[in-house]
Design a protein around this motif. Sequence first.
Motif, PDB file in Angstrom:
ATOM      1  N   SER A   1       0.831  -1.201   0.000  1.00 28.03           N
ATOM      2  CA  SER A   1       0.000   0.000   0.000  1.00 28.03           C
ATOM      3  C   SER A   1       0.863   1.248   0.000  1.00 28.03           C
ATOM      4  O   SER A   1       1.820   1.348   0.771  1.00 28.03           O
ATOM      5  CB  SER A   1      -0.915   0.025   1.227  1.00 28.03           C
ATOM      6  N   ASP A   2       0.525   2.183  -0.863  1.00 24.55           N
ATOM      7  CA  ASP A   2       1.258   3.436  -0.974  1.00 24.55           C
ATOM      8  C   ASP A   2       0.432   4.580  -0.403  1.00 24.55           C
ATOM      9  O   ASP A   2      -0.783   4.629  -0.579  1.00 24.55           O
ATOM     10  CB  ASP A   2       1.563   3.747  -2.448  1.00 24.55           C
ATOM     11  N   ALA A   3       1.123   5.526   0.253  1.00 19.83           N
ATOM     12  CA  ALA A   3       0.455   6.727   0.740  1.00 19.83           C
ATOM     13  C   ALA A   3       0.148   7.631  -0.446  1.00 19.83           C
ATOM     14  O   ALA A   3       0.937   7.739  -1.382  1.00 19.83           O
ATOM     15  CB  ALA A   3       1.341   7.462   1.744  1.00 19.83           C
ATOM     16  N   MET A   4      -1.003   8.274  -0.399  1.00 14.75           N
ATOM     17  CA  MET A   4      -1.422   9.179  -1.464  1.00 14.75           C
ATOM     18  C   MET A   4      -2.034  10.424  -0.851  1.00 14.75           C
ATOM     19  O   MET A   4      -2.527  10.395   0.278  1.00 14.75           O
ATOM     20  CB  MET A   4      -2.441   8.503  -2.378  1.00 14.75           C
ATOM     21  N   VAL A   5      -1.989  11.518  -1.619  1.00 17.50           N
ATOM     22  CA  VAL A   5      -2.626  12.756  -1.192  1.00 17.50           C
ATOM     23  C   VAL A   5      -3.587  13.173  -2.297  1.00 17.50           C
ATOM     24  O   VAL A   5      -3.304  12.994  -3.488  1.00 17.50           O
ATOM     25  CB  VAL A   5      -1.591  13.863  -0.879  1.00 17.50           C
ATOM     26  N   SER A   6      -4.736  13.692  -1.906  1.00 21.31           N
ATOM     27  CA  SER A   6      -5.695  14.195  -2.886  1.00 21.31           C
ATOM     28  C   SER A   6      -6.342  15.447  -2.323  1.00 21.31           C
ATOM     29  O   SER A   6      -6.332  15.673  -1.114  1.00 21.31           O
ATOM     30  CB  SER A   6      -6.769  13.146  -3.208  1.00 21.31           C
ATOM     31  N   GLU A   7      -6.868  16.263  -3.208  1.00 23.13           N
ATOM     32  CA  GLU A   7      -7.578  17.463  -2.772  1.00 23.13           C
ATOM     33  C   GLU A   7      -8.445  17.975  -3.901  1.00 23.13           C
ATOM     34  O   GLU A   7      -8.219  17.678  -5.067  1.00 23.13           O
ATOM     35  CB  GLU A   7      -6.622  18.557  -2.335  1.00 23.13           C
ATOM     36  N   GLN A   8      -9.421  18.754  -3.528  1.00 21.72           N
ATOM     37  CA  GLN A   8     -10.176  19.524  -4.496  1.00 21.72           C
ATOM     38  C   GLN A   8      -9.395  20.822  -4.665  1.00 21.72           C
ATOM     39  O   GLN A   8      -9.109  21.497  -3.673  1.00 21.72           O
ATOM     40  CB  GLN A   8     -11.588  19.803  -3.996  1.00 21.72           C
ATOM     41  N   PRO A   9      -9.020  21.199  -5.874  1.00 23.55           N
ATOM     42  CA  PRO A   9      -8.212  22.406  -6.059  1.00 23.55           C
ATOM     43  C   PRO A   9      -8.915  23.658  -5.549  1.00 23.55           C
ATOM     44  O   PRO A   9     -10.130  23.746  -5.555  1.00 23.55           O
ATOM     45  CB  PRO A   9      -8.027  22.469  -7.576  1.00 23.55           C
ATOM     46  N   GLY A  10      -8.109  24.616  -5.108  1.00 23.13           N
ATOM     47  CA  GLY A  10      -8.643  25.893  -4.668  1.00 23.13           C
ATOM     48  C   GLY A  10      -8.448  26.137  -3.193  1.00 23.13           C
ATOM     49  O   GLY A  10      -8.120  25.220  -2.438  1.00 23.13           O
ATOM     50  N   PRO A  11      -8.657  27.371  -2.779  1.00 27.45           N
ATOM     51  CA  PRO A  11      -8.450  27.732  -1.378  1.00 27.45           C
ATOM     52  C   PRO A  11      -9.324  26.960  -0.396  1.00 27.45           C
ATOM     53  O   PRO A  11      -8.965  26.790   0.750  1.00 27.45           O
ATOM     54  CB  PRO A  11      -8.769  29.225  -1.340  1.00 27.45           C
ATOM     55  N   ASP A  12     -10.483  26.490  -0.833  1.00 25.91           N
ATOM     56  CA  ASP A  12     -11.389  25.765   0.056  1.00 25.91           C
ATOM     57  C   ASP A  12     -11.350  24.259  -0.192  1.00 25.91           C
ATOM     58  O   ASP A  12     -12.272  23.542   0.193  1.00 25.91           O
ATOM     59  CB  ASP A  12     -12.818  26.288  -0.110  1.00 25.91           C
ATOM     60  N   GLY A  13     -10.295  23.780  -0.838  1.00 27.80           N
ATOM     61  CA  GLY A  13     -10.167  22.352  -1.116  1.00 27.80           C
ATOM     62  C   GLY A  13     -10.094  21.537   0.166  1.00 27.80           C
ATOM     63  O   GLY A  13      -9.798  22.058   1.241  1.00 27.80           O
TER      64      GLY A  13
ATOM     65  N   THR B   1      -4.113   5.572   2.072  1.00 27.95           N
ATOM     66  CA  THR B   1      -3.278   4.551   1.442  1.00 27.95           C
ATOM     67  C   THR B   1      -4.109   3.797   0.420  1.00 27.95           C
ATOM     68  O   THR B   1      -5.336   3.741   0.514  1.00 27.95           O
ATOM     69  CB  THR B   1      -2.713   3.545   2.470  1.00 27.95           C
ATOM     70  N   SER B   2      -3.405   3.232  -0.536  1.00 25.32           N
ATOM     71  CA  SER B   2      -4.082   2.416  -1.543  1.00 25.32           C
ATOM     72  C   SER B   2      -3.163   1.297  -2.011  1.00 25.32           C
ATOM     73  O   SER B   2      -1.975   1.515  -2.231  1.00 25.32           O
ATOM     74  CB  SER B   2      -4.481   3.265  -2.753  1.00 25.32           C
ATOM     75  N   ASN B   3      -3.731   0.128  -2.127  1.00 26.20           N
ATOM     76  CA  ASN B   3      -3.069  -0.969  -2.819  1.00 26.20           C
ATOM     77  C   ASN B   3      -3.673  -0.953  -4.222  1.00 26.20           C
ATOM     78  O   ASN B   3      -4.760  -1.483  -4.450  1.00 26.20           O
ATOM     79  CB  ASN B   3      -3.330  -2.295  -2.108  1.00 26.20           C
ATOM     80  N   VAL B   4      -3.002  -0.291  -5.121  1.00 25.68           N
ATOM     81  CA  VAL B   4      -3.548  -0.057  -6.463  1.00 25.68           C
ATOM     82  C   VAL B   4      -3.812  -1.373  -7.181  1.00 25.68           C
ATOM     83  O   VAL B   4      -4.847  -1.538  -7.831  1.00 25.68           O
ATOM     84  CB  VAL B   4      -2.603   0.856  -7.272  1.00 25.68           C
ATOM     85  N   ALA B   5      -2.906  -2.328  -7.052  1.00 19.73           N
ATOM     86  CA  ALA B   5      -3.077  -3.604  -7.748  1.00 19.73           C
ATOM     87  C   ALA B   5      -4.329  -4.343  -7.282  1.00 19.73           C
ATOM     88  O   ALA B   5      -5.001  -5.007  -8.070  1.00 19.73           O
ATOM     89  CB  ALA B   5      -1.845  -4.478  -7.547  1.00 19.73           C
ATOM     90  N   ALA B   6      -4.664  -4.210  -5.999  1.00 21.86           N
ATOM     91  CA  ALA B   6      -5.839  -4.885  -5.448  1.00 21.86           C
ATOM     92  C   ALA B   6      -7.077  -3.997  -5.473  1.00 21.86           C
ATOM     93  O   ALA B   6      -8.153  -4.440  -5.065  1.00 21.86           O
ATOM     94  CB  ALA B   6      -5.559  -5.333  -4.019  1.00 21.86           C
ATOM     95  N   ASN B   7      -6.923  -2.725  -5.916  1.00 20.37           N
ATOM     96  CA  ASN B   7      -8.026  -1.775  -5.967  1.00 20.37           C
ATOM     97  C   ASN B   7      -8.669  -1.578  -4.591  1.00 20.37           C
ATOM     98  O   ASN B   7      -9.886  -1.564  -4.447  1.00 20.37           O
ATOM     99  CB  ASN B   7      -9.074  -2.189  -7.003  1.00 20.37           C
ATOM    100  N   THR B   8      -7.815  -1.449  -3.552  1.00 17.74           N
ATOM    101  CA  THR B   8      -8.309  -1.214  -2.201  1.00 17.74           C
ATOM    102  C   THR B   8      -7.768   0.119  -1.679  1.00 17.74           C
ATOM    103  O   THR B   8      -6.709   0.583  -2.103  1.00 17.74           O
ATOM    104  CB  THR B   8      -7.896  -2.347  -1.242  1.00 17.74           C
ATOM    105  N   PHE B   9      -8.518   0.685  -0.752  1.00 17.64           N
ATOM    106  CA  PHE B   9      -8.166   1.989  -0.200  1.00 17.64           C
ATOM    107  C   PHE B   9      -8.323   1.966   1.311  1.00 17.64           C
ATOM    108  O   PHE B   9      -9.267   1.384   1.832  1.00 17.64           O
ATOM    109  CB  PHE B   9      -9.073   3.087  -0.781  1.00 17.64           C
ATOM    110  N   GLY B  10      -7.394   2.646   1.992  1.00 25.18           N
ATOM    111  CA  GLY B  10      -7.495   2.797   3.438  1.00 25.18           C
ATOM    112  C   GLY B  10      -8.317   4.028   3.763  1.00 25.18           C
ATOM    113  O   GLY B  10      -8.786   4.746   2.871  1.00 25.18           O
ATOM    114  N   PRO B  11      -8.478   4.310   5.053  1.00 27.18           N
ATOM    115  CA  PRO B  11      -9.251   5.491   5.445  1.00 27.18           C
ATOM    116  C   PRO B  11      -8.567   6.780   4.991  1.00 27.18           C
ATOM    117  O   PRO B  11      -7.344   6.852   4.907  1.00 27.18           O
ATOM    118  CB  PRO B  11      -9.298   5.406   6.969  1.00 27.18           C
ATOM    119  N   ALA B  12      -9.388   7.784   4.704  1.00 23.32           N
ATOM    120  CA  ALA B  12      -8.876   9.101   4.308  1.00 23.32           C
ATOM    121  C   ALA B  12      -8.793   9.981   5.549  1.00 23.32           C
ATOM    122  O   ALA B  12      -9.753  10.074   6.313  1.00 23.32           O
ATOM    123  CB  ALA B  12      -9.787   9.732   3.269  1.00 23.32           C
ATOM    124  N   TYR B  13      -7.639  10.615   5.733  1.00 25.74           N
ATOM    125  CA  TYR B  13      -7.411  11.500   6.871  1.00 25.74           C
ATOM    126  C   TYR B  13      -7.241  12.927   6.370  1.00 25.74           C
ATOM    127  O   TYR B  13      -6.386  13.202   5.536  1.00 25.74           O
ATOM    128  CB  TYR B  13      -6.163  11.080   7.639  1.00 25.74           C
TER     129      TYR B  13
END
Length: 186
Positions: free
Chosen positions: A9-21, A27-39
Motif C-alpha cells: 500500500s502506498d500513501a497518497m494525497v488528494s484534494e479539491q483544487p482551490g483555497p477551500d479544497g 493509502t491504496s493498494n492499487v493492484a488490489a483496488n483497495t483503499f485505506g481510510p482518508a485522513y
Amino acid sequence: AAANQATTSDAMVSEQPGPDGQPQVFTSNVAANTFGPAYSVASAVQGFGFPFFTGVAQDTSTNTAVVATADLDNLGAGPTLVTVNLATGAVGTIPGVGNFYATGVATDPASDTAITPEIEGIGLYNLGTGSGTFLTPGGSSYQHPADDPGAHEYVVEEVAPPRSTGLGPALDNNAISAEIVGDAQG
C-alpha cells in the motif's frame, strides 16, 4: 503517490483544487483496488491562503506519510512538511527550511529522515525530532528526490550545477545537469 518497496500500500494525497479544497491523505493498494481510510490534513494548512501539495513520501518504518506543501500566496515562507500517521490519522507539521516551495519529498525509513529539494538547496529533516537543515551544494534548481533505502542515501537532480551558468573561464556549458548523492545524515 508515494512509491515504496516495503509494503503493498502506498500513501497518497488528494484534494479539491482551490483555497477551500479538502486535502486528505490515504493509502491504496492499487493492484488490489483497495483503499485505506482518508485522513484530512486541512487543519495543517488552514492558515495558508492557497495551499498546494508538491510531493508525498511514506516512512514505512513508522507508517507515516510525509507531504510537502506550501502556500501559493506566500511562496517566500518556504515549505511545510505535513506528517500523517497512517494507522491513527494523527496529523503534525514540521516547519520547512529554505525559502521557496519544495519540488518533491523522499524519506529514508531506516534513518527516520526526509529531504525536500527546492530552487536554492535541499532541506534535510529529522522526522523524529522535527528539525531541519538547509543544504546548499552550490548549484540551483533541485528536484526529483529519491531514496536508496539499502544505502541510506538520497539522490537529487541538480538542474544547474555550479559551473553551468554565468560567464567567464569557469563556465562549463557541458555541465547541463548533475545528480547529487548524499547520505541520510547530510
